[in-house]
Design an enzyme around this catalytic site. Structure first.
Site, PDB file in Angstrom:
ATOM      1  CE1 TYR A 139      -0.986  -1.164   7.707  1.00 21.68           C
ATOM      2  CE2 TYR A 139      -1.428  -1.221   5.348  1.00 21.68           C
ATOM      3  CZ  TYR A 139      -0.944  -1.829   6.489  1.00 21.68           C
ATOM      4  OH  TYR A 139      -0.431  -3.100   6.401  1.00 21.68           O
ATOM      5  CD  GLU A 184      -3.312   0.660   1.650  1.00 26.08           C
ATOM      6  OE1 GLU A 184      -3.699  -0.490   1.441  1.00 26.08           O
ATOM      7  OE2 GLU A 184      -3.997   1.522   2.185  1.00 26.08           O
ATOM      8  CE  LYS A 204       2.568  -1.779   7.924  1.00 25.10           C
ATOM      9  NZ  LYS A 204       3.226  -2.661   8.908  1.00 25.10           N
ATOM     10  CE  LYS A 232     -23.501  -5.305   1.584  1.00 27.30           C
ATOM     11  NZ  LYS A 232     -23.344  -5.972   2.851  1.00 27.30           N
ATOM     12  NE  ARG A 249      -5.591  -3.841  -3.846  1.00 26.07           N
ATOM     13  CZ  ARG A 249      -6.078  -2.705  -4.358  1.00 26.07           C
ATOM     14  NH1 ARG A 249      -6.016  -2.471  -5.649  1.00 26.07           N
ATOM     15  NH2 ARG A 249      -6.627  -1.803  -3.552  1.00 26.07           N
ATOM     16  CE1 TYR A 261     -13.212  -1.248   3.338  1.00 28.06           C
ATOM     17  CE2 TYR A 261     -13.643  -0.462   1.121  1.00 28.06           C
ATOM     18  CZ  TYR A 261     -13.230  -1.459   1.983  1.00 28.06           C
ATOM     19  OH  TYR A 261     -12.827  -2.680   1.477  1.00 28.06           O
TER      20      TYR A 261
HETATM   21  N1  UDP Z   1     -13.159  -4.606  -1.736  1.00 26.11           N
HETATM   22  C1  UDP Z   1     -14.455  -4.878  -2.193  1.00 26.11           C
HETATM   23  N2  UDP Z   1     -15.336  -5.450  -1.313  1.00 26.11           N
HETATM   24  C2  UDP Z   1     -15.003  -5.815  -0.038  1.00 26.11           C
HETATM   25  C3  UDP Z   1     -13.674  -5.569   0.397  1.00 26.11           C
HETATM   26  C4  UDP Z   1     -12.780  -4.958  -0.483  1.00 26.11           C
HETATM   27  O1  UDP Z   1     -14.806  -4.592  -3.344  1.00 26.11           O
HETATM   28  O2  UDP Z   1     -15.832  -6.373   0.667  1.00 26.11           O
HETATM   29  C5  UDP Z   1     -12.186  -3.976  -2.659  1.00 26.11           C
HETATM   30  C6  UDP Z   1     -11.496  -2.725  -2.133  1.00 26.11           C
HETATM   31  O3  UDP Z   1     -12.265  -1.576  -2.418  1.00 26.11           O
HETATM   32  C7  UDP Z   1     -10.191  -2.753  -2.900  1.00 26.11           C
HETATM   33  C8  UDP Z   1      -9.882  -4.238  -3.039  1.00 26.11           C
HETATM   34  O4  UDP Z   1     -11.117  -4.908  -2.831  1.00 26.11           O
HETATM   35  O5  UDP Z   1     -10.369  -2.221  -4.198  1.00 26.11           O
HETATM   36  C9  UDP Z   1      -8.851  -4.773  -2.075  1.00 26.11           C
HETATM   37  O6  UDP Z   1      -9.194  -4.347  -0.787  1.00 26.11           O
HETATM   38  P1  UDP Z   1      -8.540  -4.885   0.563  1.00 26.11           P
HETATM   39  O7  UDP Z   1      -9.364  -4.367   1.673  1.00 26.11           O
HETATM   40  O8  UDP Z   1      -8.347  -6.360   0.492  1.00 26.11           O
HETATM   41  O9  UDP Z   1      -7.113  -4.232   0.713  1.00 26.11           O
HETATM   42  P2  UDP Z   1      -6.105  -3.427  -0.234  1.00 26.11           P
HETATM   43  O10 UDP Z   1      -5.592  -4.372  -1.254  1.00 26.11           O
HETATM   44  O11 UDP Z   1      -6.879  -2.286  -0.833  1.00 26.11           O
HETATM   45  O12 UDP Z   1      -5.060  -2.966   0.710  1.00 26.11           O
END
Ligand code: UDP
Length: 351
Positions: free
Chosen positions: A160, A129, A164, A221, A230, A302
């Site tokens: 965060y 991140e 970091k 969701k 990712r 969020y």
């Molecule tokens: N995300 C989503 N639904 C969820 C949780 C996460 O669509 O219930 C999306 C979030 O918006 C992001 C991606 O999944 O684009 C990865 O989110 P995560 O919280 O795993 O951590 P990140 O990789 O962003 O640090």
């Protein structure tokens, strides 16, 4: 750096693992106990993931955290310190930014000072991140040359990452510290995060949240259309990487490493579809029986201050070149293992 390599057969070595009771720590502990003769000094506030090891004579467990300066001093007495402790729940980056910064900057900085003084090698877990608000067309993220954009001060999603990144810079700036920084790219596997309302509160990271929804028979969701991408990495590959560090301390010292699997890139919308398909296979049901995915807005879901990185593609050449590591587990295998574990572990609780 005082080690040429850490001999797995040397039973005089003790490794301190801070955050040992967490997702990555529990897998690392298991591997250290299985693959080496070392002792482990484990520090965490929780221990349910490592319950089966607590009676092992090679393990000393201390229920504490880095907020206590005396604990920090004790940890830094060991020659190798792996720091995995952090608040890394995305929904808390907005609602508890100050606590997130303390956990991800103040505490590691204090640990770094203590390790610099004692001469311990600090292997510190940072985050992918720190590359910040990457765009959909951003290319390979190189550890040493990527430019970083972290959003405005009101965009608390980046609390965060900011903490970091500052911790990394602090460690790199301590001239007498032997440090290595690890930047995980979406590690996943059994014991990841929590199921909301069962063994944790808030919104866990995407794999745990999607798995929780599937196990509970609730809709997944999808934030902002699920267009973000990712690269998901097996926690077992991540543990293998840490062993590559143990085998190559000199090459690893003074370096930050991406740990990711570029072959496993997927959009979050596609992830939802694939996880639904695999979950149906695991449970022996048809996809039609699984609730349809729901679209949600990132800020509504969020909280104010949420932003996202749209693509996170690691350059992994440095890990291969300096310590001989490459992540190998394909995405389908990673997801199947995680989902099977979630279904078995939480199935009874959720039904
Ligand atoms: N995300 C989503 N639904 C969820 C949780 C996460 O669509 O219930 C999306 C979030 O918006 C992001 C991606 O999944 O684009 C990865 O989110 P995560 O919280 O795993 O951590 P990140 O990789 O962003 O640090």
């Amino acid at each position: 750096m005082k080690f040429a390599s850490l001999n797995p057969k040397d039973n005089s070595i003790t490794v301190a693992i801070v955050g040992c009771g967490g997702f990555i720590g529990s897998h690392l502990l298991q591997a250290v106990l299985e693959r080496t003769c070392w002792r482990v000094f484990a520090v965490d506030l929780e221990s349910y993931r490592i319950q089966q090891h607590l009676s092992n004579p090679r393990l000393e467990f201390l229920c504490a955290d880095l907020a206590d300066p005396l604990v920090v001093e004790r940890i830094a007495k060991f020659p190798v310190v792996v720091n995995l402790a952090a608040i890394c729940v995305p929904s808390r980056y907005m609602s508890e930014a100050a606590a997130v910064i303390r956990s991800n900057y103040d505490h590691p900085a204090r640990l770094a000072d203590a390790c610099a003084k004692s001469g311990s090698w600090l292997i510190h877990f940072s985050t992918s991140e720190i590359y910040g608000k990457t765009l959909a067309d951003s290319g390979l993220l190189d550890e040493d040359s990527a430019d970083i954009t972290l959003g405005g001060v009101g965009a608390s999603r980046w609390s965060y990452a900011t903490a970091k990144l500052l911790a990394e810079r602090y460690m790199a700036g301590l001239s007498n510290l032997d440090w290595t920084v690890v930047r995980p790219f979406n590690f996943v596997g059994p014991f990841m995060d929590f199921m909301p309302g069962v063994d944790g509160e808030g919104i866990p990271r995407v794999l745990a949240n999607f798995s929780s929804a599937l196990v509970r028979g609730e809709p997944i969701k999808l934030v902002n259309g699920g267009v973000a991408k990712r690269t998901f990495t097996s926690v077992h590959d991540a543990v293998d990487f840490i062993f590559c560090l143990f085998a190559n301390p000199e090459a690893a010292c003074g370096q930050a490493f991406n740990v990711g699997n570029p072959d496993n890139e997927i959009s979050i919308a596609e992830l939802a579809r694939l996880m639904t398909e695999i979950f149906a296979e695991v449970k022996g049901i048809s996809v039609a029986e699984i609730p349809v995915t729901q679209m949600v807005d990132g800020v509504e879901y969020y909280g104010v201050g949420y932003e996202d990185s749209l693509r996170r593609m690691p350059s992994v050449q440095k890990a291969e070149r300096l310590v001989g590591f490459r992540a190998l587990t394909p995405l389908r295998d990673v997801l199947r293992e995680s989902l099977t574990w979630f279904a078995e572990h939480y199935g009874i609780v959720a039904e």
